[in-house]
Design an enzyme around this catalytic site. Structure first.
Site, mmCIF file in Angstrom:
data_model
loop_
_atom_site.group_PDB
_atom_site.id
_atom_site.type_symbol
_atom_site.label_atom_id
_atom_site.label_comp_id
_atom_site.label_asym_id
_atom_site.label_seq_id
_atom_site.Cartn_x
_atom_site.Cartn_y
_atom_site.Cartn_z
ATOM 1 N N LYS A 182 27.399 62.230 55.086
ATOM 2 C CA LYS A 182 27.419 63.769 55.349
ATOM 3 C C LYS A 182 27.945 64.301 53.942
ATOM 4 O O LYS A 182 29.071 64.541 53.726
ATOM 5 C CB LYS A 182 28.046 64.151 56.521
ATOM 6 C CG LYS A 182 27.967 65.452 56.804
ATOM 7 C CD LYS A 182 29.320 66.190 57.493
ATOM 8 C CE LYS A 182 30.228 66.663 56.567
ATOM 9 N NZ LYS A 182 30.080 67.394 55.533
ATOM 10 N N GLY A 215 28.297 70.661 57.632
ATOM 11 C CA GLY A 215 29.705 71.039 57.764
ATOM 12 C C GLY A 215 30.564 70.582 58.530
ATOM 13 O O GLY A 215 30.298 69.222 58.999
ATOM 14 N N SER A 236 39.638 67.852 51.714
ATOM 15 C CA SER A 236 41.242 68.390 51.735
ATOM 16 C C SER A 236 42.294 67.662 52.879
ATOM 17 O O SER A 236 41.769 66.802 53.657
ATOM 18 C CB SER A 236 41.031 69.714 52.302
ATOM 19 O OG SER A 236 40.652 69.973 53.429
ATOM 20 N N GLU A 257 41.038 59.977 51.742
ATOM 21 C CA GLU A 257 41.365 60.187 50.316
ATOM 22 C C GLU A 257 41.651 61.785 50.073
ATOM 23 O O GLU A 257 40.597 62.585 50.381
ATOM 24 C CB GLU A 257 40.186 59.508 49.579
ATOM 25 C CG GLU A 257 39.922 58.327 49.615
ATOM 26 C CD GLU A 257 41.200 57.440 49.008
ATOM 27 O OE1 GLU A 257 41.862 57.884 48.315
ATOM 28 O OE2 GLU A 257 41.156 56.239 49.693
ATOM 29 N N LEU A 258 42.691 62.169 49.854
ATOM 30 C CA LEU A 258 42.890 63.702 49.980
ATOM 31 C C LEU A 258 43.499 64.366 48.657
ATOM 32 O O LEU A 258 43.114 63.930 47.790
ATOM 33 C CB LEU A 258 43.881 63.844 51.248
ATOM 34 C CG LEU A 258 43.506 63.076 52.469
ATOM 35 C CD1 LEU A 258 44.524 63.375 53.735
ATOM 36 C CD2 LEU A 258 42.211 63.624 52.964
ATOM 37 N N GLY A 259 43.843 65.664 48.911
ATOM 38 C CA GLY A 259 44.347 66.330 47.966
ATOM 39 C C GLY A 259 45.494 65.921 47.059
ATOM 40 O O GLY A 259 46.105 64.638 47.294
ATOM 41 N N CYS A 291 40.869 66.391 42.391
ATOM 42 C CA CYS A 291 42.029 66.206 43.210
ATOM 43 C C CYS A 291 42.885 65.754 42.275
ATOM 44 O O CYS A 291 44.264 65.987 42.609
ATOM 45 C CB CYS A 291 41.638 65.084 44.270
ATOM 46 S SG CYS A 291 40.805 63.590 43.497
ATOM 47 N N PHE A 387 43.321 74.287 42.849
ATOM 48 C CA PHE A 387 41.977 74.024 42.718
ATOM 49 C C PHE A 387 41.142 75.109 42.085
ATOM 50 O O PHE A 387 40.209 75.727 42.265
ATOM 51 C CB PHE A 387 40.838 73.863 44.334
ATOM 52 C CG PHE A 387 40.419 72.431 44.290
ATOM 53 C CD1 PHE A 387 41.252 71.351 43.982
ATOM 54 C CD2 PHE A 387 39.259 72.155 44.864
ATOM 55 C CE1 PHE A 387 40.713 70.038 44.228
ATOM 56 C CE2 PHE A 387 38.618 71.098 44.890
ATOM 57 C CZ PHE A 387 39.229 69.717 44.240
HETATM 58 P P1 NAD Z 1 37.271 69.929 52.677
HETATM 59 O O1 NAD Z 1 37.951 69.182 53.392
HETATM 60 O O2 NAD Z 1 36.987 71.356 53.190
HETATM 61 O O3 NAD Z 1 35.674 69.449 52.768
HETATM 62 C C1 NAD Z 1 35.144 67.901 52.441
HETATM 63 C C2 NAD Z 1 34.313 67.287 53.384
HETATM 64 O O4 NAD Z 1 34.595 67.575 54.564
HETATM 65 C C3 NAD Z 1 32.956 68.444 53.318
HETATM 66 O O5 NAD Z 1 32.015 67.491 53.666
HETATM 67 C C4 NAD Z 1 33.368 69.267 54.631
HETATM 68 O O6 NAD Z 1 31.846 69.689 55.309
HETATM 69 C C5 NAD Z 1 33.643 67.828 55.521
HETATM 70 N N1 NAD Z 1 34.850 68.742 56.378
HETATM 71 C C6 NAD Z 1 35.424 69.686 56.511
HETATM 72 N N2 NAD Z 1 36.044 69.870 57.755
HETATM 73 C C7 NAD Z 1 36.094 68.853 58.393
HETATM 74 C C8 NAD Z 1 36.365 68.461 59.829
HETATM 75 N N3 NAD Z 1 37.289 69.272 60.382
HETATM 76 N N4 NAD Z 1 35.858 67.296 60.340
HETATM 77 C C9 NAD Z 1 34.781 66.510 59.310
HETATM 78 N N5 NAD Z 1 34.578 66.858 58.177
HETATM 79 C C10 NAD Z 1 34.867 67.885 57.850
HETATM 80 O O7 NAD Z 1 37.325 69.933 51.234
HETATM 81 P P2 NAD Z 1 37.028 70.733 50.094
HETATM 82 O O8 NAD Z 1 38.023 71.842 49.949
HETATM 83 O O9 NAD Z 1 35.657 71.215 50.025
HETATM 84 O O10 NAD Z 1 37.211 69.871 48.897
HETATM 85 C C11 NAD Z 1 38.268 69.824 47.989
HETATM 86 C C12 NAD Z 1 39.403 69.089 48.489
HETATM 87 O O11 NAD Z 1 38.939 67.690 48.476
HETATM 88 C C13 NAD Z 1 40.745 68.984 47.554
HETATM 89 O O12 NAD Z 1 41.837 69.145 48.524
HETATM 90 C C14 NAD Z 1 40.913 67.937 46.748
HETATM 91 O O13 NAD Z 1 41.906 67.554 46.254
HETATM 92 C C15 NAD Z 1 40.238 67.002 47.757
HETATM 93 N N6 NAD Z 1 39.522 65.573 46.936
HETATM 94 C C16 NAD Z 1 40.178 64.596 47.045
HETATM 95 C C17 NAD Z 1 39.749 63.391 46.317
HETATM 96 C C18 NAD Z 1 40.319 61.903 46.538
HETATM 97 O O14 NAD Z 1 39.691 61.001 46.088
HETATM 98 N N7 NAD Z 1 41.613 61.762 46.779
HETATM 99 C C19 NAD Z 1 38.510 63.483 45.377
HETATM 100 C C20 NAD Z 1 38.250 64.975 45.536
HETATM 101 C C21 NAD Z 1 38.746 66.049 46.263
#
Ligand code: NAD
Length: 490
Positions: A182, A215, A236, A257-259, A291, A387
């Site tokens: 997704k 989403g 995130s 894998e988060l922020g 990230c 970001f």
């Molecule tokens: P986000 O969490 O809003 O979205 C990421 C993905 O998760 C999207 O596909 C979104 O549709 C989905 N999503 C959102 N809420 C969800 C839920 N409740 N259940 C399931 N899926 C859900 O993140 P973003 O703001 O779009 O992306 C940026 C974030 O990602 C930043 O915090 C960044 O640091 C992090 N990031 C981490 C890494 C890593 O490898 N550690 C790499 C890139 C980005």
């Protein structure tokens, strides 16, 4: 949009659709994909809802058993072909990545190059030894083999959509899992369609990879679906927390894998021109939407003025604009909401005493390269992942204070230390609470060979890439074999 005149992408195959076992329309309808620089619609794809995810997961489960039984060399050959196709069609695909995600050309090129490297790493993973002979306590044969989980759900973000999707998809496929992916609905082409096309043309059996843009609702459906055994999430901390909660409830393995709020520590013996260039790259690449972006520049008090002056000069010469029409260093921020968030964080810092030395303004979604000095704990700019293209300079007076400042973050993804003394930099760096440490480099680094991940709020202790993939995407199965069954006392 047929950017180069070649037509590998084949819009007519997927326009308005998602990839189930075939390209088909979704129950939840279609979503327009817009260029964040111009807001122009560049394509339309199928949008997945809960019913679409359930269908994809059921079809993937059907396809998985035959895929897992296929010879590892045959799986590796398909992956290698997919990597070749990605590289061979890079010239056509790069403009799609630029337009969809607001990437400058070199960053889009990195997505293709690293994407292919991740797939080749996975091809190699497919043919690695998958088990161990065990010594037991009787004369039977005991062994343990690594088996795929079944169907892996992959959820990826908008910022590095191709690499962050394929690093999980390719590794999961290599060891015999099927995948329901997704991608973020803002970047479904770089994060989904391109990958669907290369695997389709490489001969991946139908159904093994399903790609349904969507989403949060679709993501949550993936975490609850009984046909999904594991979820690999990149995004995130807020999204990851929800995903972790749902996967816990439904007893699924979950990789988060988060922020990050990543510190670059510049010691007083560092070369300041090189340090300024490291800080600028780490803080401004892809508008800071990474990230691993350098979220804090921790500079020793003896060199903080010299470093600041050089970083401000660099920021002033980095043009922001539409990367598909001009030579720019910074493209657009992904959304108007995100621009507002960046501005609020910069304004909060200035109101609390930080000095705004460059940028701090935007023209629509084009946010200028920004330098804040005198950033301190208590400011959002010190604590939060921005970001956006904002370099936050914090001064320190001793190595111990640098460690303390860096470790104040709830996140723990990456750190860099710059010094002419590798020994001093390593002694400091090894005290940092991070998953990846770069001596004499800034914080934005990655590659298929490395176990990537973070501590604290940056994840749940999982890693992706390199030696971690076998551990993450398979599980042990213990098998014991007696020559013949024997009787028990009962
Ligand atoms: P986000 O969490 O809003 O979205 C990421 C993905 O998760 C999207 O596909 C979104 O549709 C989905 N999503 C959102 N809420 C969800 C839920 N409740 N259940 C399931 N899926 C859900 O993140 P973003 O703001 O779009 O992306 C940026 C974030 O990602 C930043 O915090 C960044 O640091 C992090 N990031 C981490 C890494 C890593 O490898 N550690 C790499 C890139 C980005």
């Amino acid at each position: 949009m047929n950017v180069q005149g070649s037509n590998f992408i084949a819009v007519e195959r997927w326009s308005g659709k998602a990839l189930f076992s075939e390209w088909e329309v979704t129950q939840a309808g279609a979503v327009e994909v817009r260029d964040p620089a111009t807001n122009e619609v560049i394509a339309s794809v199928g949008l997945g809802g809960a019913a679409d995810i359930a269908r994809a997961a059921a079809e993937a489960r059907q396809a998985q058993r035959a895929w897992a039984k296929m010879l590892p060399t045959a799986r590796a050959a398909i992956l290698s072909k997919a990597a070749d196709l990605l590289e061979q069609n890079g010239a056509e695909l790069i403009p799609w990545i630029i337009r969809e995600s607001g990437s400058i050309q070199p960053k889009a090129g990195i997505e293709i190059e690293h994407g292919a490297l991740f797939i080749r790493h996975a091809a190699n993973l497919a043919i690695q030894p998958m088990g161990l002979m065990l010594s037991g306590f009787d004369d039977r044969t005991n062994y343990a083999k690594r088996v795929p989980h079944g169907v892996v759900g992959v959820i990826s973000p908008f910022n590095f959509p191709l690499v962050l999707s394929v690093r999980a998809i390719a590794a999961a496929l290599a060891v015999g899992n099927a995948v329901v992916h997704k991608p973020d609905p803002r970047t479904p082409i770089s994060g989904g369609i391109i990958l669907a096309r290369i695997f389709e043309e490489a001969g991946l059996p139908k159904g093994v990879l399903q790609i349904v843009p969507g989403g949060a609702e679709a993501g949550e459906a993936l975490c609850s679906d009984p046909n999904i055994a594991m979820v690999s999430f990149t995004g995130s901390a807020r999204g990851g927390s929800k995903v972790g909660e749902l996967c816990g409830k439904h007893l699924k393995r979950v990789q988060l894998e988060l922020g990050g709020k990543n510190a670059l520590v510049v010691l007083d013996d560092a070369d300041l021109d090189v340090a300024a260039s490291n800080a600028a790259w780490g803080a401004f690449l892809h508008q800071g939407q990474i990230c691993m972006a350098t979220g804090l520049v921790l500079a020793h008090e003896n060199i903080v003025d010299g470093l600041t002056e050089r970083l401000v000069a660099k920021a002033a010469h980095l043009p922001a604009g539409d990367p598909s029409t001009g030579q720019v260093a910074l493209g657009p921020i992904i959304s108007d909401n995100q621009v507002e968030t960046i501005q609020a964080i910069v304004d909060d810092a200035v109101a609390k005493g930080a000095k705004l030395l460059a940028g701090g303004t935007h023209d629509g979604r084009f946010y200028a390269a920004t330098v804040l000095s005198d950033v301190k704990p208590g400011m959002r700019a010190f604590e939060e992942e921005i970001f956006g293209p904002v370099a936050c300079i914090v001064s320190f007076s001793s190595d111990a204070e640098a460690i303390e400042l860096a470790n104040m973050s709830e996140y723990g993804l990456a750190a860099g230390v710059l010094s002419q003394s590798v020994g001093r930099a390593m002694a400091l760096g090894e005290e940092l609470h991070v998953g990846q440490l770069h001596i004499n480099d800034q914080t934005v680094n990655g590659g298929p060979f490395a176990p990537f991940g973070g501590r604290g709020k940056s994840g749940n202790g999982t890693r992706i890439g390199g030696p971690a993939d076998l551990e993450e995407f398979t599980q042990w199965m213990w098998i014991s074999v007696k020559d013949e069954a024997t009787a028990y006392p009962f």
